[in-house]
Design an enzyme around this catalytic site. Structure first.
Site, PDB file in Angstrom:
ATOM      1  N   GLU A 126      24.798  31.348   0.757  1.00  0.00           N
ATOM      2  CA  GLU A 126      25.218  30.090   0.141  1.00  0.00           C
ATOM      3  C   GLU A 126      23.992  29.352  -0.384  1.00  0.00           C
ATOM      4  O   GLU A 126      23.047  29.098   0.358  1.00  0.00           O
ATOM      5  CB  GLU A 126      25.940  29.239   1.187  1.00  0.00           C
ATOM      6  CG  GLU A 126      26.521  27.977   0.620  1.00  0.00           C
ATOM      7  CD  GLU A 126      27.332  27.213   1.655  1.00  0.00           C
ATOM      8  OE1 GLU A 126      26.804  26.948   2.739  1.00  0.00           O
ATOM      9  OE2 GLU A 126      28.493  26.884   1.371  1.00  0.00           O
ATOM     10  N   LYS A 173      29.867  11.311  13.865  1.00  0.00           N
ATOM     11  CA  LYS A 173      28.431  11.412  13.606  1.00  0.00           C
ATOM     12  C   LYS A 173      28.235  11.994  12.212  1.00  0.00           C
ATOM     13  O   LYS A 173      28.403  13.172  11.998  1.00  0.00           O
ATOM     14  CB  LYS A 173      27.755  12.301  14.660  1.00  0.00           C
ATOM     15  CG  LYS A 173      26.333  11.963  14.849  1.00  0.00           C
ATOM     16  CD  LYS A 173      25.265  12.926  14.451  1.00  0.00           C
ATOM     17  CE  LYS A 173      25.285  14.004  13.492  1.00  0.00           C
ATOM     18  NZ  LYS A 173      24.386  13.785  12.355  1.00  0.00           N
ATOM     19  N   GLU A 211      34.619  23.936   9.980  1.00  0.00           N
ATOM     20  CA  GLU A 211      34.710  24.156   8.527  1.00  0.00           C
ATOM     21  C   GLU A 211      33.293  24.435   8.059  1.00  0.00           C
ATOM     22  O   GLU A 211      32.444  23.541   8.091  1.00  0.00           O
ATOM     23  CB  GLU A 211      35.232  22.901   7.822  1.00  0.00           C
ATOM     24  CG  GLU A 211      36.626  22.490   8.179  1.00  0.00           C
ATOM     25  CD  GLU A 211      37.675  23.379   7.586  1.00  0.00           C
ATOM     26  OE1 GLU A 211      37.336  24.332   6.853  1.00  0.00           O
ATOM     27  OE2 GLU A 211      38.846  23.141   7.867  1.00  0.00           O
ATOM     28  N   CYS A 260      31.580  23.318  -0.650  1.00  0.00           N
ATOM     29  CA  CYS A 260      31.644  24.559   0.131  1.00  0.00           C
ATOM     30  C   CYS A 260      32.606  25.568  -0.481  1.00  0.00           C
ATOM     31  O   CYS A 260      32.423  26.772  -0.333  1.00  0.00           O
ATOM     32  CB  CYS A 260      32.046  24.239   1.553  1.00  0.00           C
ATOM     33  SG  CYS A 260      33.485  23.172   1.618  1.00  0.00           S
TER      34      CYS A 260
HETATM   35  P1  NAD Z   1      24.364  20.976   8.401  1.00  0.00           P
HETATM   36  O1  NAD Z   1      25.023  22.064   9.134  1.00  0.00           O
HETATM   37  O2  NAD Z   1      22.900  20.968   8.286  1.00  0.00           O
HETATM   38  O3  NAD Z   1      24.732  19.562   9.064  1.00  0.00           O
HETATM   39  C1  NAD Z   1      26.054  19.150   9.252  1.00  0.00           C
HETATM   40  C2  NAD Z   1      26.094  18.116  10.373  1.00  0.00           C
HETATM   41  O4  NAD Z   1      25.711  18.737  11.594  1.00  0.00           O
HETATM   42  C3  NAD Z   1      25.158  16.937  10.187  1.00  0.00           C
HETATM   43  O5  NAD Z   1      25.804  15.764  10.624  1.00  0.00           O
HETATM   44  C4  NAD Z   1      23.997  17.295  11.106  1.00  0.00           C
HETATM   45  O6  NAD Z   1      23.259  16.173  11.556  1.00  0.00           O
HETATM   46  C5  NAD Z   1      24.720  17.955  12.243  1.00  0.00           C
HETATM   47  N1  NAD Z   1      23.899  18.854  13.064  1.00  0.00           N
HETATM   48  C6  NAD Z   1      22.739  19.465  12.739  1.00  0.00           C
HETATM   49  N2  NAD Z   1      22.319  20.244  13.762  1.00  0.00           N
HETATM   50  C7  NAD Z   1      23.242  20.139  14.738  1.00  0.00           C
HETATM   51  C8  NAD Z   1      23.398  20.740  16.013  1.00  0.00           C
HETATM   52  N3  NAD Z   1      22.517  21.602  16.501  1.00  0.00           N
HETATM   53  N4  NAD Z   1      24.484  20.424  16.739  1.00  0.00           N
HETATM   54  C9  NAD Z   1      25.423  19.577  16.254  1.00  0.00           C
HETATM   55  N5  NAD Z   1      25.332  18.970  15.048  1.00  0.00           N
HETATM   56  C10 NAD Z   1      24.251  19.259  14.303  1.00  0.00           C
HETATM   57  O7  NAD Z   1      25.079  20.934   6.989  1.00  0.00           O
HETATM   58  P2  NAD Z   1      24.694  20.044   5.728  1.00  0.00           P
HETATM   59  O8  NAD Z   1      23.431  20.592   5.168  1.00  0.00           O
HETATM   60  O9  NAD Z   1      24.753  18.599   6.075  1.00  0.00           O
HETATM   61  O10 NAD Z   1      25.930  20.361   4.742  1.00  0.00           O
HETATM   62  C11 NAD Z   1      25.975  21.480   3.907  1.00  0.00           C
HETATM   63  C12 NAD Z   1      26.759  22.605   4.519  1.00  0.00           C
HETATM   64  O11 NAD Z   1      28.066  22.167   4.879  1.00  0.00           O
HETATM   65  C13 NAD Z   1      26.985  23.773   3.596  1.00  0.00           C
HETATM   66  O12 NAD Z   1      26.752  24.973   4.283  1.00  0.00           O
HETATM   67  C14 NAD Z   1      28.441  23.663   3.215  1.00  0.00           C
HETATM   68  O13 NAD Z   1      29.040  24.849   2.826  1.00  0.00           O
HETATM   69  C15 NAD Z   1      29.038  23.110   4.436  1.00  0.00           C
HETATM   70  N6  NAD Z   1      30.313  22.439   4.141  1.00  0.00           N
HETATM   71  C16 NAD Z   1      31.476  23.055   4.518  1.00  0.00           C
HETATM   72  C17 NAD Z   1      32.681  22.479   4.220  1.00  0.00           C
HETATM   73  C18 NAD Z   1      33.980  23.127   4.601  1.00  0.00           C
HETATM   74  O14 NAD Z   1      34.977  22.450   4.697  1.00  0.00           O
HETATM   75  N7  NAD Z   1      34.014  24.422   4.849  1.00  0.00           N
HETATM   76  C19 NAD Z   1      32.726  21.269   3.557  1.00  0.00           C
HETATM   77  C20 NAD Z   1      31.529  20.674   3.175  1.00  0.00           C
HETATM   78  C21 NAD Z   1      30.317  21.270   3.494  1.00  0.00           C
END
Ligand code: NAD
Length: 487
Positions: free
Chosen positions: A391, A183, A258, A292
């Site tokens: 962040e 997803k 992650e 990230c």
């Molecule tokens: P997000 O947490 O908003 O969304 C990530 C995913 O989770 C999306 O597919 C979203 O649709 C889904 N999602 C949202 N609510 C959910 C729920 N309640 N249950 C299950 N899934 C749900 O993150 P984003 O804004 O898309 O990405 C940015 C964030 O990702 C930043 O905080 C960044 O640091 C982090 N990130 C971390 C890594 C790592 O490896 N540590 C890598 C890339 C990005």
């Protein structure tokens, strides 16, 4: 495969490319704000069928036991991705706003190449280990350890490095014998949907890989709580990671996370300060800071604070946010208007907290379209400021003063996160000693690069649970069984 304009992508469920039960939703070019085309919008019934297909493929198929088939399918998928790499590059620049130069590395070609590591690891892996005969409690017993797939994996991913994150989950999960429901983020559906289009041309059995694009975060929530899902492999924000962990608790799922970061770039007092600060500023501007593991806190000797701020600002003010398709661009747009407004609210907060901008601070004057933010250096704050703790996920670097090595380590570790870090010193041993004290998953010493297929990546503290990539990343997708046979 269609070109970027006017694509309309499908869901990939049980081996078939199908439209979404909830219709479709637009995907937008963040550099131009234009609608590129549409992606299929999965409804709950689609997601239910995807989970069901993955469950059936795991429980009744040969997938989990046929390593040769798995390796062949992963190599076929890799070959198909390579064959379509130029179309993928165009889509990645258009949909993600990823600068062209990054598509030669972690944004596209790197993760495609890294599929070899997943396939090679599965091929060479010691699936069974003979612990030999012993007589625990006086009973002569041959002990065998067997490693096998966890089962159905829900892979939930963000938008910032979609290919890297999608493939770093799918590759090892499939290679280890799991079936997957992917997803992706609502902002980058095409980067995932293409995997379905290409997987449909391989020998992957129906149901082994399913892809549900959706504009509704509830799809992720449904995957996180469904009892048919054995494991959730999640990358995204720490706030969502907590929700995933809580949702998985009801059925005690294996949860791999992650999450976010607020990593520190430590410059020791013997380092080449201007060069180190320039590197920190350059890194914080790449892909508009949407990484990230980017080091967003520049921690420098107090006696040279002003010089450090000036060096960082000299580099950052020279980086002009621009068209990601141009070869020289390193800072493209952020993903959405929402994200741009979020970054701007942190810039406003920096001023409210008593900080100043050494450069940047808002939207670039020469860009009236696209979600661009100026690379910004925040000065005059310490590590207690919210802009130093939270962040931001934009091209923003906060410069913080330290009073020696111990203080630099204290500041680096004084964070709810623990994803990554950098140390610069003229003395490699001194730098190494500092690296050893950082509570983070990866450390760059004097410009070393940890990003690699065989290097596990992940975080301490609230940056996550588990490791992606490397053999450790492969083993996240395995269960371990001990078989004791009386002899
Ligand atoms: P997000 O947490 O908003 O969304 C990530 C995913 O989770 C999306 O597919 C979203 O649709 C889904 N999602 C949202 N609510 C959910 C729920 N309640 N249950 C299950 N899934 C749900 O993150 P984003 O804004 O898309 O990405 C940015 C964030 O990702 C930043 O905080 C960044 O640091 C982090 N990130 C971390 C890594 C790592 O490896 N540590 C890598 C890339 C990005």
């Amino acid at each position: 495969m269609a070109i970027v304009a006017d694509r309309a992508s499908d869901l990939f469920i049980d081996g078939e490319l199908i439209p979404g039960g909830a219709g479709s939703f637009p995907t937008v070019n963040p550099a131009t704000e234009e609608v590129l085309g549409t992606a299929a919008n999965a409804d709950a019934a689609d997601t239910d069928r995807a989970i069901d297909a993955a469950r059936r493929a795991f429980d009744s198929g040969e997938w989990a036991s046929d390593t040769e088939l798995r390796v062949r399918c992963i190599r076929q998928l890799q070959a198909a991705l390579r064959e379509h790499v130029e179309e993928l590059r165009d889509i990645t620049m258009a949909e993600v706003g990823a600068p062209r130069m990054l598509t030669a590395a972690a944004q596209l070609e790197g993760p495609i190449a890294d599929l070899s590591f997943a396939a090679d690891t599965a091929e060479a892996y010691q699936w069974r280990t003979d612990l030999g005969v012993a007589a625990p409690m006086g009973i002569k017993t041959r002990r065998t350890l067997v490693r096998e797939a966890v089962g159905v994996v829900a892979a939930i991913t963000p938008w910032n490095f979609p290919h890297q994150i999608n493939l770093a989950k799918i590759g090892p999960a499939l290679a280890a014998g799991n079936t997957v429901v992917l997803k992706p983020a609502p902002d980058t559906p095409w980067c995932a949907a293409i995997l379905g289009e290409l997987a449909a041309q391989t020998d992957l059995p129906p149901g082994v890989l399913n892809i549900v694009t959706s504009d509704d975060h509830a799809t992720g929530a449904m995957l996180s709580s469904d009892p048919r899902v054995d494991m959730v492999s999640f990358t995204g924000s720490t706030a969502t990671g907590r929700a995933v962990m809580a949702a998985g608790a009801a059925t005690v799922k294996k949860v791999f996370l992650e999450l976010g970061g607020k990593s520190a770039f430590l410059v020791l007092d013997d380092a080449d300060l201007p060069a180190a600060c320039a590197m920190a500023a350059f890194t914080a501007s790449m892909h508009a800071g949407q990484g990230c593991a980017i080091t967003t806190r520049l921690v420098v000797p107090r006696s040279r604070y002003d010089e450090a701020v000036a060096a960082a600002a000299a580099t950052m003010s020279g980086i002009k946010p621009g068209d990601p398709t141009k070869p020289g661009t390193i800072c493209g747009p952020v993903i959405s208007a929402r994200q741009r407004d979020r970054v701007q609210s942190y810039l406003d907060l920096a001023i409210a907290e008593g900080g100043t901008f050494a450069c940047g601070g808002g939207r670039p004057a020469d860009r009236d379209r696209g979600f661009f933010v100026e690379p910004t250096v925040i000065a005059g704050l310490d590590n207690t400021a919210r802009v130093a703790r939270e962040e931001i996920f934009g091209p923003v670097l906060t410069v913080i003063a330290h009073d020696g090595d111990d203080d630099a380590v204290r500041i680096a570790n004084d964070s709810p996160y623990g994803l990554s870090g950098t140390v610069f010193s003229a003395d490699p041993e001194r730098a190494q000693a500092i690296a050893n004290r950082l509570r983070v998953g990866t450390v760059n010493v004097n410009g070393g690069v940890w990003y690699s297929a065989d290097v596990p990546f992940g975080g301490y503290k609230q940056s996550g649970v588990g490791r992606e990539m490397g053999v450790a990343g492969f083993e996240e997708y395995l269960e371990l069984k001990a078989i004791a046979t009386a002899v």
